[in-house]
Design a protein around this motif. Structure first.
Motif, short mmCIF file in Angstrom:
data_model
loop_
_atom_site.label_atom_id
_atom_site.label_comp_id
_atom_site.label_asym_id
_atom_site.label_seq_id
_atom_site.Cartn_x
_atom_site.Cartn_y
_atom_site.Cartn_z
N LEU A 312 -4.46 -5.89 19.95
CA LEU A 312 -4.64 -6.63 21.12
C LEU A 312 -5.15 -8.11 20.94
CD1 LEU A 312 -5.11 -6.85 24.20
CD2 LEU A 312 -7.45 -6.00 23.71
N ALA A 313 -5.86 -8.10 20.01
CA ALA A 313 -6.78 -9.45 19.57
C ALA A 313 -5.72 -10.30 18.84
CB ALA A 313 -8.09 -9.28 18.76
N ALA A 314 -4.95 -9.93 18.03
CA ALA A 314 -3.84 -10.69 17.16
C ALA A 314 -2.94 -11.12 18.32
CB ALA A 314 -3.18 -9.79 16.15
N ALA A 315 -2.33 -10.17 19.34
CA ALA A 315 -1.60 -10.50 20.07
C ALA A 315 -2.14 -11.71 21.00
CB ALA A 315 -1.21 -9.41 21.15
N SER A 316 -3.31 -11.66 21.37
CA SER A 316 -3.89 -12.85 22.35
C SER A 316 -3.68 -14.06 21.48
CB SER A 316 -5.36 -12.32 22.45
OG SER A 316 -5.31 -11.24 23.21
N GLY A 317 -3.96 -14.22 20.20
CA GLY A 317 -3.76 -15.54 19.48
C GLY A 317 -4.80 -16.57 19.61
N THR A 318 -5.75 -16.48 20.10
CA THR A 318 -6.97 -17.39 20.55
C THR A 318 -7.99 -17.27 19.26
OG1 THR A 318 -8.49 -15.84 21.51
CG2 THR A 318 -6.85 -16.83 22.90
N PRO A 319 -8.53 -18.59 18.86
CA PRO A 319 -9.33 -18.49 17.66
C PRO A 319 -10.33 -17.25 17.70
CG PRO A 319 -8.86 -20.68 18.28
CD PRO A 319 -8.31 -19.61 19.39
N LEU A 320 -10.92 -17.16 18.78
CA LEU A 320 -12.25 -16.24 19.15
C LEU A 320 -11.55 -14.60 18.76
CD1 LEU A 320 -15.13 -15.77 19.44
CD2 LEU A 320 -14.61 -15.61 22.01
N SER A 321 -10.19 -14.26 19.39
CA SER A 321 -9.68 -13.05 19.19
C SER A 321 -9.26 -12.72 17.93
CB SER A 321 -8.59 -12.76 20.52
OG SER A 321 -7.47 -13.60 20.05
N VAL A 322 -8.63 -13.72 17.07
CA VAL A 322 -8.35 -13.53 15.84
C VAL A 322 -9.28 -13.21 14.96
CG1 VAL A 322 -6.71 -14.14 14.01
CG2 VAL A 322 -6.13 -14.52 16.26
N LEU A 323 -10.59 -13.94 15.19
CA LEU A 323 -11.66 -13.91 14.42
C LEU A 323 -12.08 -12.45 14.68
CD1 LEU A 323 -14.39 -14.72 12.97
CD2 LEU A 323 -15.29 -15.37 14.92
N GLY A 324 -12.01 -11.90 16.05
CA GLY A 324 -12.42 -10.47 16.27
C GLY A 324 -11.75 -9.34 15.67
N THR A 325 -10.45 -9.71 15.15
CA THR A 325 -9.37 -8.88 14.26
C THR A 325 -10.20 -8.60 13.14
OG1 THR A 325 -8.29 -10.48 13.32
CG2 THR A 325 -7.49 -9.55 15.32
N VAL A 326 -10.63 -9.62 12.37
CA VAL A 326 -11.37 -9.35 11.06
C VAL A 326 -12.68 -8.57 11.35
CG1 VAL A 326 -12.41 -10.44 9.35
CG2 VAL A 326 -10.11 -11.56 10.02
N MET A 327 -13.32 -9.05 12.33
CA MET A 327 -14.70 -8.28 12.44
C MET A 327 -14.54 -6.83 12.72
SD MET A 327 -17.21 -10.55 12.17
CE MET A 327 -18.37 -9.99 13.57
N GLN A 328 -13.33 -6.77 13.56
CA GLN A 328 -13.08 -5.35 14.17
C GLN A 328 -12.41 -4.55 12.77
OE1 GLN A 328 -13.77 -3.49 16.68
NE2 GLN A 328 -12.35 -1.86 16.36
N MET A 329 -12.04 -4.98 11.77
CA MET A 329 -11.50 -4.40 10.53
C MET A 329 -12.82 -3.83 9.71
SD MET A 329 -7.82 -6.21 9.28
CE MET A 329 -8.21 -7.72 9.44
N ILE A 330 -13.48 -5.04 9.75
CA ILE A 330 -14.70 -4.64 8.73
C ILE A 330 -15.68 -3.53 9.42
CG2 ILE A 330 -16.78 -5.75 7.66
CD1 ILE A 330 -14.06 -6.39 6.48
N SER A 331 -15.86 -3.83 10.72
CA SER A 331 -16.75 -2.79 11.54
C SER A 331 -16.03 -1.49 11.68
CB SER A 331 -16.70 -3.30 13.02
OG SER A 331 -17.19 -2.25 13.96
N HIS A 332 -14.78 -1.21 11.63
CA HIS A 332 -14.13 0.06 11.66
C HIS A 332 -14.44 0.46 10.40
CE1 HIS A 332 -10.73 2.81 11.15
NE2 HIS A 332 -11.19 3.31 12.38
N GLY A 333 -14.06 -0.11 9.38
CA GLY A 333 -14.16 0.37 7.73
C GLY A 333 -15.57 0.96 7.64
N LEU A 334 -16.84 0.10 7.84
CA LEU A 334 -18.10 0.72 7.82
C LEU A 334 -18.28 2.01 8.57
CD1 LEU A 334 -19.94 -2.67 7.65
CD2 LEU A 334 -19.17 -1.29 5.74
N ILE A 335 -18.08 1.86 9.86
CA ILE A 335 -18.45 3.11 10.71
C ILE A 335 -17.30 4.41 10.71
CG2 ILE A 335 -18.42 3.83 13.17
CD1 ILE A 335 -18.71 0.77 13.76
N SER A 336 -16.17 4.23 10.47
CA SER A 336 -15.38 5.49 10.25
C SER A 336 -15.64 5.80 8.82
CB SER A 336 -13.83 4.92 10.13
OG SER A 336 -13.49 4.05 9.06
N ALA A 337 -16.06 5.14 7.62
CA ALA A 337 -16.35 5.80 6.48
C ALA A 337 -17.79 6.62 6.55
CB ALA A 337 -16.60 4.72 5.25
N MET A 338 -18.63 5.91 7.39
CA MET A 338 -20.04 6.86 7.48
C MET A 338 -19.66 7.84 8.54
SD MET A 338 -23.20 5.45 9.78
CE MET A 338 -24.62 6.48 10.16
N LEU A 339 -18.72 8.09 9.29
CA LEU A 339 -18.61 9.34 10.03
C LEU A 339 -17.78 10.29 9.37
CD1 LEU A 339 -17.39 7.74 13.50
CD2 LEU A 339 -19.65 8.73 12.94
#
Length: 501
Positions: A312-339
């Motif tokens: 969704l964020a990558a499709a939106s293509g705004t600087p803030l949303s694409v920054l969110g893609t990287v943040m979400q990748m790191i966030s999901h990596g940490l949280i899913s690994a913990m779970l």
């Protein structure tokens, strides 16, 4: 500096795999952990010397390799790949540390994990399309063997399914890469030399279609997701940590680096459809997670939904949303690994992951109170509770996407509510209430079992309170990337208007 990240685990895998005599699993585990730790520390050294303000590839290395094929050994790192490199190094250490010392064929097992790290690291560093593809395919065989040999009862089925899906993904990606180079008149596969802006829109759409499906299988997006729950359920806990925490990010990274970055005109044209595709993945993944009674399968389906936010964020293509893609990748990596780590401890101590069997594990005397408390932290982070990295990453995604796709963003926000629903079901059934008679006399949980999840919990809170410590590495690169995309899309739109006139 970058080649060391590839050579260290590669030499470590060779050293362990060809050790001349039989050695204990404990010694092999320690040796592999030393190699992985040195590699991780080297990524930290690179991060300390990285200049966030520079948007070009840093620490670049370039050597001719197979010139007749146009293949060169081009490596580089920027704000998009650096956080993922550090995440890969950290989770590789955690996966090795969490592995059972008594497992069979330890030399082969730890060699495969280090080879897996080589493939992922090389893919994030590659600045050549064909070189990326080689590293992308390199991680396929180690992961297949890690599931097929050390997996659960249906490991053969799950590993074969993963192999087939990923092989199809590789074929589509390679075909698209070859088309990009040949149709754009490139003399080699180096990213810096490619000029795709002259390609007709119809050609770009065809090439982007192959990239979308190829990386969509890896992410995975609906309907290419069916290999993931089977792979997670049958894989051992350390392999699930790597699979969810790092390997899925190869798909989202590929969409950004080779889809949005190389074919911006086609990406902008398909953006509304991509946002709708993200909604389908988010809601479908959350709905399937609600229906699960296996704790591990529930976490696996949650990954499908959370990776939809990245699209969704990558499709939106705004600087803030694409920054969110990287943040979400790191966030999901940490949280899913913990779970996955915590579910693994529950399964190891209670002997079951079935929510109809395990009950009352938060019992302070005879249950797993610390594991239950950490599970509450992980669930809160995944559900987007403020103060944790899951909240800030999803907030940035939604805030950046809403001005472009308000309806799709609101529908994806429903997925956040559904996340709270299925994880509250997990907590209520497995950890609250009276301790089940079927899981009494649980073995003691040592601090060595809790340490990896504790490390991830600390990082989840730290980045939740201070997200700038993470975003500062990425924001300049993302801003430059989106600016280029918007310029190309605007020029293409002007051409289309003139042609219509």
């Amino acid at each position: 500096m970058l080649s060391a990240l590839i050579l260290l685990p590669l030499l470590g895998a060779a050293l362990i795999g060809f050790w001349p005599s039989d050695i204990s699993g404990k010694f092999v585990r320690r040796l592999a952990l030393v190699v992985a730790s040195i590699t991780f520390l080297w990524t930290v050294v690179i991060a300390t010397q990285f200049h966030p303000g520079e948007v070009t590839q840093q620490f670049a290395e370039s050597l001719p390799w197979i010139e007749v094929l146009g293949l060169n050994y081009n490596l580089g790192v920027d704000g998009l790949s650096l956080p993922l490199l550090v995440l890969n190094g950290l989770l590789t250490c955690i996966a090795i540390y969490s592995s059972d010392e008594s497992l069979q064929r330890p030399k082969f097992y730890y060699s495969l994990i280090l080879l897996l790290s080589v493939g992922v690291t090389g893919a994030f560093l590659a600045q050549d399309l064909l070189l990326f593809f080689l590293f992308y395919e390199l991680e396929l065989i180690p992961l297949y063997l890690l599931i097929a040999i050390w997996g659960g009862a249906k490991r053969g089925y799950a590993a074969t399914k993963f192999l087939i899906y990923t092989a199809v993904s590789g074929i589509l990606i390679l075909a698209s890469f070859l088309g990009i180079v040949w149709l754009s008149g490139g003399s080699n596969f180096a990213l810096a030399t490619l000029n795709t802006k002259t390609l007709p829109l119809a050609t770009q759409l065809l090439l982007l279609g192959g990239i979308l499906v190829g990386f969509g299988i890896k992410i995975p997006l609906v309907p290419f997701h069916t290999w993931l729950p089977d792979a997670h359920v049958e894989a051992s806990t350390p392999i699930s940590v790597l699979l969810a925490g790092v390997l899925l990010k190869l798909g989202t990274y590929g969409l950004l680096r080779f889809g949005m970055n190389l074919l911006p005109e086609a990406w902008t044209y398909l953006a509304p459809w991509l946002a709708t595709w993200a909604v389908v993945s988010v809601l479908y993944g959350a709905s399937c997670a609600i229906a699960q009674t296996d704790m591990k399968k529930m976490v696996a389906y949650s990954s499908i939904g959370h990776m939809g936010y990245v699209l969704l964020a990558a499709a939106s293509g705004t600087p803030l949303s694409v920054l969110g893609t990287v943040m979400q990748m790191i966030s999901h990596g940490l949280i899913s690994a913990m779970l996955f780590l915590l579910v693994g401890v529950v399964y190891k101590k209670a002997g079951s992951r079935d929510l109809e069997v395990v009950r009352g594990l938060l019992n302070p005397e005879r249950g797993l109170p610390v594991i239950g408390s950490l599970m509450i932290v992980g669930v809160m982070a995944s559900a987007g509770i403020p103060g944790m990295v899951g909240f800030i990453s999803e907030f940035i995604v939604f805030r950046g996407s809403f001005p472009v796709f308000p309806v799709q963003t609101l529908l994806c926000m429903i997925g956040t509510g559904l996340t709270a629903v299925y994880f509250l079901l997990l907590l209520n059934r497995a950890f609250f209430g009276r301790l089940s008679a079927q899981v009494t006399n649980l073995p003691r949980v040592y601090w060595s079992d809790r340490a990896p999840a504790l490390v991830l919990a600390v990082l989840i809170v730290i980045f939740g309170i201070q997200p700038a410590w993470l975003s500062r590495w990425t924001e300049p690169t993302i801003t430059a990337m989106v600016s280029t995309q918007n310029v190309v899309a605007t020029v293409s739109l002007d051409k289309a208007i003139r042609a219509g006139d």
